[in-house]
Design an enzyme around this catalytic site. Structure first.
Site, PDB file in Angstrom:
ATOM      1  CD  GLU A   1      -3.078  -0.955   0.290  1.00 23.90           C
ATOM      2  OE1 GLU A   1      -3.089   0.044  -0.458  1.00 23.90           O
ATOM      3  OE2 GLU A   1      -3.950  -1.840   0.244  1.00 23.90           O
TER       4      GLU A   1
ATOM      5  NE  ARG B   1      -3.711   2.954  -0.450  1.00 24.15           N
ATOM      6  CZ  ARG B   1      -5.019   3.002  -0.230  1.00 24.15           C
ATOM      7  NH1 ARG B   1      -5.611   4.164  -0.063  1.00 24.15           N
ATOM      8  NH2 ARG B   1      -5.732   1.895  -0.164  1.00 24.15           N
TER       9      ARG B   1
ATOM     10  CG  ASP C   1      -5.660  -7.334  -7.677  1.00 24.92           C
ATOM     11  OD1 ASP C   1      -4.603  -7.558  -7.066  1.00 24.92           O
ATOM     12  OD2 ASP C   1      -6.561  -6.584  -7.229  1.00 24.92           O
TER      13      ASP C   1
ATOM     14  CD  GLU D   1     -10.551  -1.839  -8.577  1.00 25.41           C
ATOM     15  OE1 GLU D   1      -9.539  -1.624  -7.884  1.00 25.41           O
ATOM     16  OE2 GLU D   1     -11.704  -1.540  -8.203  1.00 25.41           O
TER      17      GLU D   1
END
Length: 575
Positions: free
Chosen positions: A183, A187, A315, A449
């Protein structure tokens, strides 16, 4: 005789006016003569001056005409180049409806940002219902950094500069905090690098290097597969206890873009070396179908017998295989990324099924040899990935096959939204024979998405249907998620009951992709930029076939733009 005297007298009368003595005896006539002389002189001088001024003006005008001719040639050249770029990107004539929709999305961003500024400035995320902030990422300013490039791309310069000032004076990474390596990379590192690439402001590059240096010890494992949690102050790294000591596939294979970019921009190869070793290790025993389970041992790099999915925890590993190949200028040095990706796409096809009675195409999850008829909304990144990668196939039939698959999956993902009373998608869906799709986990946390895939399909096909679908989704967000103090998710897409969180990725991804969906294709063109998995665009800098990235000074191009682990696995458990 008398006549001769008269003639002589007449001649004498004319010549007397040329005799100075004549005027000395008559001062008035002398003054008149002097006045006449001055008048004639001034007329003659004035005409000469006018002539010189005229010639000077003509000369200046000629220079100006020449300058304008040269300028016109430059404009023609730029227009020709622009037409060439636009034709390759399937650009269309600017549509006033698109411009109006862009403005509406920009206004939504202003509402989200001003609410964050008013109630949660400097904190990780806004809680709009209670009008306060929460440090869901240890106080790293997640929303602030996630939103920087969106502000820049939208031309919100005043807001961008204020956020930049906060980064300069208040952003501190020296925290005794166990951060998600994944993360924090997508980010914070991604957001700072993108802001640097867009603005050229070295402050952002320096901050990106600071946080990346704190993350590096996570890769110090026997296999090179990183641990997924690291203390930012002390550098102690480990994996979450619920993962049984294993590392997570998406968390371990979704740092390549950011760290390779950091090596390019700093000239220091250590970042690239850490993340590329992960791919090399996985490639040694890469399965024939390119599908890896979501848990991998950091000790041996062996995958465990666990779920295979293009949703949560799997993913973005597959996404980055393709995007590093694009980011690497599609050279030989990154060909193994493309080869791995193509294997994985063959594996993806083996997971594809169609529902009844409506023939919605969907991607199953796999456990052992059995398929589960479940698809996460997170897996709706796949249509955009497939569309982006389709043109890279040598075989036109393969390219067409995967683009068609992308379009079919996008239709399914759009119907995730259309099938609910609020017209917002749930977190995941199940496909039962005879009844098509039904919502499983029913919350919506402002995810991007599906609109991400609509953006790619619009850019790559020029089909305006994708813009219309995106607009319908935007209006559903406006109707259900917008409140006076920001945007919130829904606890249930069937009832519309609201939660109390404005996710940072709503500003970083959802609103950015919606804005770009209606922007000219020359705004962040796909042949010059690659989006990381948090929608932070990184500038493509040419590689050579030896993989030497080099130090980039050409990066500084200008525009013509949750709880721990919530982004990727928070939805695996009930909230």
């Amino acid at each position: 005789m008398a006549r001769s005297k008269q003639v002589a007298s007449g001649h004498h009368g004319i010549w007397k006016y040329f005799n100075p003595a004549y005027y000395l005896r008559r001062p008035r006539r002398l003054a008149l003569l002097f006045f006449l002389f001055l008048s004639v002189s001034m007329v003659v001088w004035d005409r000469q001056t006018l002539s010189r001024d005229y010639q000077l003006e003509v000369s200046k005008l000629n220079e100006e005409v020449l300058r304008l001719q040269l300028l016109l040639e430059d404009v023609k050249s730029v227009v020709a180049e622009d037409v060439s770029v636009n034709s390759t990107l399937k650009d269309v004539q600017e549509d006033p409806v698109d411009a109006q929709r862009m403005q509406r999305v920009k206004e939504a961003m202003l509402h989200a940002w001003s609410s964050y500024e008013k109630y949660a400035w400097g904190q990780d995320e806004l809680q709009p219902q209670t009008k306060d902030g929460v440090d869901s990422f240890g106080g790293l300013g997640a929303t602030m950094i996630d939103a920087l490039d969106t502000l820049y791309i939208m031309g919100l310069d005043e807001q961008f500069q204020k956020a930049r000032e906060w980064v300069a004076t208040s952003l501190d990474f020296d925290k005794d905090y166990d951060a998600s390596m994944f993360e924090t990379t997508i980010r914070v590192v991604g957001g700072l690098l993108s802001s640097y690439d867009l603005s050229g402001d070295k402050l952002f590059l320096d901050k990106a290097k600071d946080i990346a240096d704190r993350l590096l010890p996570a890769w110090d494992t026997p296999s090179g597969i990183p641990y997924n949690i690291i203390n930012l102050r002390h550098g102690n790294a480990h994996n979450p206890t619920w993962a049984g000591g294993d590392s997570i596939l998406a968390d371990s294979g979704t740092e390549q873009l950011e760290f390779i970019a950091l090596s390019q921009r700093t000239g220091d190869p250590k970042y690239q070396q850490k993340v590329e070793k992960v791919i090399s290790v996985l490639n040694k025993n890469f399965p024939a179908d390119g599908l890896l389970p979501i848990y991998i041992s950091p000790e041996t790099a062996n995958p465990s017998h666990s779920t295979i999915t293009f949703g949560a925890m799997g993913d973005s590993f597959y996404e980055y295989l393709l995007k590093v190949w694009v980011f690497g200028s599609k050279t030989l040095s990154v060909k193994h990324y493309r080869d791995m990706w193509e294997k994985s796409m063959n594996g993806l096809v083996s997971l594809v099924k169609k529902s009844t009675p409506s023939s919605f195409t969907y991607i199953c999850e796999k456990s052992g040899n059995s398929l589960s008829d479940k698809m996460d909304e997170l897996a709706c990144f796949a249509p955009g990935m497939l569309a982006l990668g389709a043109s890279g196939y040598d075989d036109p039939a393969e390219a067409k096959k995967f683009l068609s698959l992308a379009e079919e999956l996008a239709w399914t993902c759009y119907n995730f939204y259309e099938s609910t009373p609020t017209k917002l998608a749930g977190e995941n869906y199940f496909f039962n024979s005879g009844s098509d799709m039904s919502v499983g986990t029913s919350w919506n946390i402002l995810r991007p998405e599906t609109v991400e895939s609509l953006f790619y399909l619009w850019r790559l096909t020029g089909n305006k249907t994708y813009q219309d679908w995106g607009w319908n989704i935007f209006e559903a967000f406006e109707k259900n998620s917008r409140i006076e103090s920001g945007y919130v998710g829904l606890k249930d897409v069937n009832t519309g009951v609201k939660d109390n969180k404005m996710q940072s990725f709503f500003l970083a991804e959802t609103l950015k992709y919606l804005y770009l969906l209606f922007s000219p294709t020359t705004v962040i063109p796909l042949d010059e930029w690659v989006f990381n998995t948090e929608a932070h665009p990184l500038k493509i800098v040419p590689w050579n076939d030896q993989g030497n990235l080099g130090q980039s000074t050409a990066v500084q191009q200008r525009k013509p733009t949750i709880r721990l682990r919530q982004r990727r696995i928070g939805r695996m458990t009930n909230k």
